[in-house]
Write a protein that holds these residues in place. Structure first.
Motif, PDB file in Angstrom:
ATOM      1  N   ASP A  76      57.519   8.018 -11.342  1.00 44.63           N
ATOM      2  CA  ASP A  76      56.788   8.901 -10.468  1.00 44.63           C
ATOM      3  C   ASP A  76      55.530   9.123 -10.575  1.00 44.63           C
ATOM      4  O   ASP A  76      54.950   9.293 -11.915  1.00 44.63           O
ATOM      5  CB  ASP A  76      57.702  10.119 -10.433  1.00 44.63           C
ATOM      6  N   VAL A  77      54.669   9.380  -9.457  1.00 48.03           N
ATOM      7  CA  VAL A  77      53.156   9.857  -9.673  1.00 48.03           C
ATOM      8  C   VAL A  77      53.097  10.887 -10.266  1.00 48.03           C
ATOM      9  O   VAL A  77      53.791  12.094  -9.919  1.00 48.03           O
ATOM     10  CB  VAL A  77      52.740   9.559  -8.228  1.00 48.03           C
ATOM     11  N   ARG A  78      52.065  11.222 -11.149  1.00 46.85           N
ATOM     12  CA  ARG A  78      51.815  12.253 -11.928  1.00 46.85           C
ATOM     13  C   ARG A  78      50.525  13.224 -11.438  1.00 46.85           C
ATOM     14  O   ARG A  78      50.480  14.295 -11.737  1.00 46.85           O
ATOM     15  CB  ARG A  78      51.786  12.019 -13.306  1.00 46.85           C
ATOM     16  N   VAL A  79      49.946  12.664 -10.325  1.00 46.68           N
ATOM     17  CA  VAL A  79      48.628  13.108  -9.900  1.00 46.68           C
ATOM     18  C   VAL A  79      49.015  14.384  -9.207  1.00 46.68           C
ATOM     19  O   VAL A  79      49.740  14.362  -8.213  1.00 46.68           O
ATOM     20  CB  VAL A  79      47.930  12.268  -8.958  1.00 46.68           C
ATOM     21  N   PRO A  80      48.567  15.497  -9.617  1.00 47.65           N
ATOM     22  CA  PRO A  80      48.503  16.621  -8.770  1.00 47.65           C
ATOM     23  C   PRO A  80      48.050  16.620  -6.959  1.00 47.65           C
ATOM     24  O   PRO A  80      47.197  15.976  -6.889  1.00 47.65           O
ATOM     25  CB  PRO A  80      47.890  18.012  -9.341  1.00 47.65           C
TER      26      PRO A  80
ATOM     27  N   ARG B 155      56.260  14.086  -3.481  1.00 45.56           N
ATOM     28  CA  ARG B 155      57.270  13.326  -2.894  1.00 45.56           C
ATOM     29  C   ARG B 155      57.454  13.752  -1.605  1.00 45.56           C
ATOM     30  O   ARG B 155      57.429  14.915  -1.338  1.00 45.56           O
ATOM     31  CB  ARG B 155      58.299  13.220  -3.714  1.00 45.56           C
TER      32      ARG B 155
ATOM     33  N   SER C  84      48.341   6.684 -17.149  1.00 41.43           N
ATOM     34  CA  SER C  84      48.635   8.337 -17.116  1.00 41.43           C
ATOM     35  C   SER C  84      49.172   8.539 -15.801  1.00 41.43           C
ATOM     36  O   SER C  84      49.287   9.667 -15.407  1.00 41.43           O
ATOM     37  CB  SER C  84      47.370   9.255 -17.580  1.00 41.43           C
TER      38      SER C  84
ATOM     39  N   HIS D 151      51.444   7.778 -13.883  1.00 42.35           N
ATOM     40  CA  HIS D 151      52.835   7.786 -13.518  1.00 42.35           C
ATOM     41  C   HIS D 151      53.634   8.264 -15.061  1.00 42.35           C
ATOM     42  O   HIS D 151      53.231   8.144 -15.979  1.00 42.35           O
ATOM     43  CB  HIS D 151      53.414   6.202 -13.317  1.00 42.35           C
ATOM     44  N   ASP D 152      54.427   8.966 -14.647  1.00 43.18           N
ATOM     45  CA  ASP D 152      55.391   9.637 -15.708  1.00 43.18           C
ATOM     46  C   ASP D 152      56.349   8.520 -16.119  1.00 43.18           C
ATOM     47  O   ASP D 152      56.457   7.339 -15.703  1.00 43.18           O
ATOM     48  CB  ASP D 152      56.052  10.814 -15.470  1.00 43.18           C
ATOM     49  N   GLU D 153      57.501   8.975 -17.121  1.00 40.09           N
ATOM     50  CA  GLU D 153      58.320   8.093 -17.863  1.00 40.09           C
ATOM     51  C   GLU D 153      59.167   7.307 -16.813  1.00 40.09           C
ATOM     52  O   GLU D 153      59.743   6.197 -17.111  1.00 40.09           O
ATOM     53  CB  GLU D 153      59.144   8.583 -19.018  1.00 40.09           C
ATOM     54  N   LYS D 154      59.658   8.154 -15.535  1.00 38.47           N
ATOM     55  CA  LYS D 154      60.391   7.466 -14.462  1.00 38.47           C
ATOM     56  C   LYS D 154      59.630   6.420 -13.778  1.00 38.47           C
ATOM     57  O   LYS D 154      60.331   5.827 -12.890  1.00 38.47           O
ATOM     58  CB  LYS D 154      60.985   8.654 -14.076  1.00 38.47           C
TER      59      LYS D 154
END
Length: 448
Positions: A243-247, A251, A236, A238-241
């Protein structure tokens, strides 16, 4: 003593055969300062480093105790009247070798192949020690600047031990310029100065679902599996790309050019058909943004695995933090996110947290200008600014402790040197050029 730039260059070139022999002896010492590894080789590396610095013409050399760590090797020579003082840093400890089967040559049997020296620590960071020694020897004990040298004994094992020592002993290491020889160029011969370092936040997360593991045939399908829960939590992040998903972990943007995708794929040895992860430029992803890596798992191995629903599973998670980011805040954000992602009410525990700050250099003053000229002569091209995705927490401590000092990060490593990986190697021409640049810098900085 060479009184001209050509004399310095000739001196270092003539020293190279001896330096390769000395570096080989140093690499042969398995100075792994991680818990569980023998202490004797680490202390032997400290003694060998002390001997090398004595042989470089420094009048005062000694080992100094560092609380909770292995000794640092310290050396100094007083500054000539009116001359500045330069502090030189490197470390003599190394990463563990890892799986011997992945090495083409034994990790602690240094092997010379096609102008490269293979062995654990050949680049990271025993090359830094040898670059300092080569540069200093070219002056035959008559240095154009004051010289201080600090060679650390436990840099690779996460923890801020030397940092605390620096804060308690500021006068010992005070200098006008500081050379950190624990980095390198993007590729061999591509002169660069590292101006940005990411920080670090690392921790161990444990998931517990059962009091003990149970038979998968009798209980699978209803009993909560700690390993499956941990896998879902880690996925959970990272997203499908990729990229880090953590709020709270946005970037960033690096103000300069990074490697091309082709260069990066070759250096990282990405398999054909496998895409890179994340979005934005590579410079942004590698040097200015957060990244999260699972660096270890405590789970049953495939060989010898039994049919069981796992009661407990653990992972080591490392977060790389942009220079302006707060490692403590980043660790809290990621651990909070993992707890929220935990399924089935499993118990989540976080332990063994380690934090390290990043670093962003100022625009540069007379020391950087002198280094630019020295590197242009040694490498045949002016250096460019790059970032480093790795962390050297000591650098931020030095910046806080000595705000007037210019900190210069360059060295003999390169991105293809396989540091922290099997088959680590050092290009010996890169060592010669880095040492030459350092010596030329000392000569010019002392004359400004």
């Amino acid at each position: 003593m060479p009184h001209d730039l050509e004399g310095i260059e000739r001196s270092i070139a003539a020293q190279m055969p001896r330096a390769v022999e000395e570096l080989s002896r140093l690499v042969a010492i398995p100075s792994v300062a991680f818990p569980g590894h023998p202490e004797e080789p680490v202390l032997a590396a400290a003694a060998a480093t002390e001997e090398l610095l004595r042989g470089a013409g420094l009048p005062h050399v000694r080992q100094i105790p560092v609380e909770g760590s292995f000794p640092a090797v310290f050396a100094e020579a007083p500054a000539p009247p009116g001359a500045p003082t330069v502090l030189l840093y490197a470390h003599y400890d190394v990463q563990p070798a890892g799986d011997p089967a992945l090495w083409r040559t034994p990790a602690f049997e240094p092997t010379l192949i096609d102008g490269r020296l293979y062995g654990r620590g050949a680049a990271d960071d025993k090359s830094g020690i040898m670059a300092h020694v080569l540069a200093l020897r070219s002056f035959e004990g008559r240095f154009p600047v004051g010289v201080k040298v600090i060679i650390e004994g436990q840099e690779e094992y996460a923890g801020e031990r030397l940092e605390a020592f620096v804060e308690k002993n500021p006068d010992l290491l005070r200098a006008d310029a500081i050379i950190v020889a624990d980095v390198g160029n993007p590729s061999v011969g591509d002169a660069a100065v590292t101006t940005s370092l990411r920080g670090l936040a690392a921790f161990t997360v444990e998931v517990r679902a059962l009091k003990e593991s149970v038979h998968s045939g009798s209980f699978g399908g209803a009993a909560p599996d700690a390993l499956a829960a941990l896998i879902r939590m880690l996925a959970s992040l990272h997203d499908e790309k990729g990229d880090v998903r953590v709020p709270g972990l946005p970037r960033g943007v690096f103000p300069g050019a990074g490697p091309s995708e082709e260069e990066f794929r070759e250096t990282a040895q990405v398999e054909d058909g496998v895409s890179l992860v994340g979005s934005g430029s590579l410079a942004d992803r590698l040097w200015a943004s957060y990244s999260i890596t699972v660096t270890g798992l405590d789970v049953p191995t495939v060989n010898g695995a039994i049919n069981a629903v796992q009661s407990v599973a653990r992972a080591r998670v490392t977060v790389r933090v942009p220079p302006a980011g707060d490692p403590g805040r980043a660790a809290a954000d990621v651990t909070d996110f993992l707890r929220q992602a935990a399924p089935w009410g499993v118990q989540v525990t976080v332990t063994d947290q380690v934090l390290g700050s990043g670093y962003l250099a100022d625009s540069g003053g007379r020391a950087r200008a002198a280094l630019d000229r020295a590197m242009e002569r040694a490498f045949g091209r002016a250096p460019r600014d790059i970032g480093a995705g790795g962390s050297i927490p000591l650098v931020s401590t030095l910046a806080r402790q000595f705000p007037a000092a210019e900190i210069l990060l360059f060295g003999a490593e390169d991105e293809a040197a396989s540091i922290h990986a099997p088959n680590e190697r050092l290009d010996l021409e890169e060592l010669r050029r880095a040492a030459t640049a350092e010596a030329l810098f000392l000569a010019e900085f002392g004359s400004l």
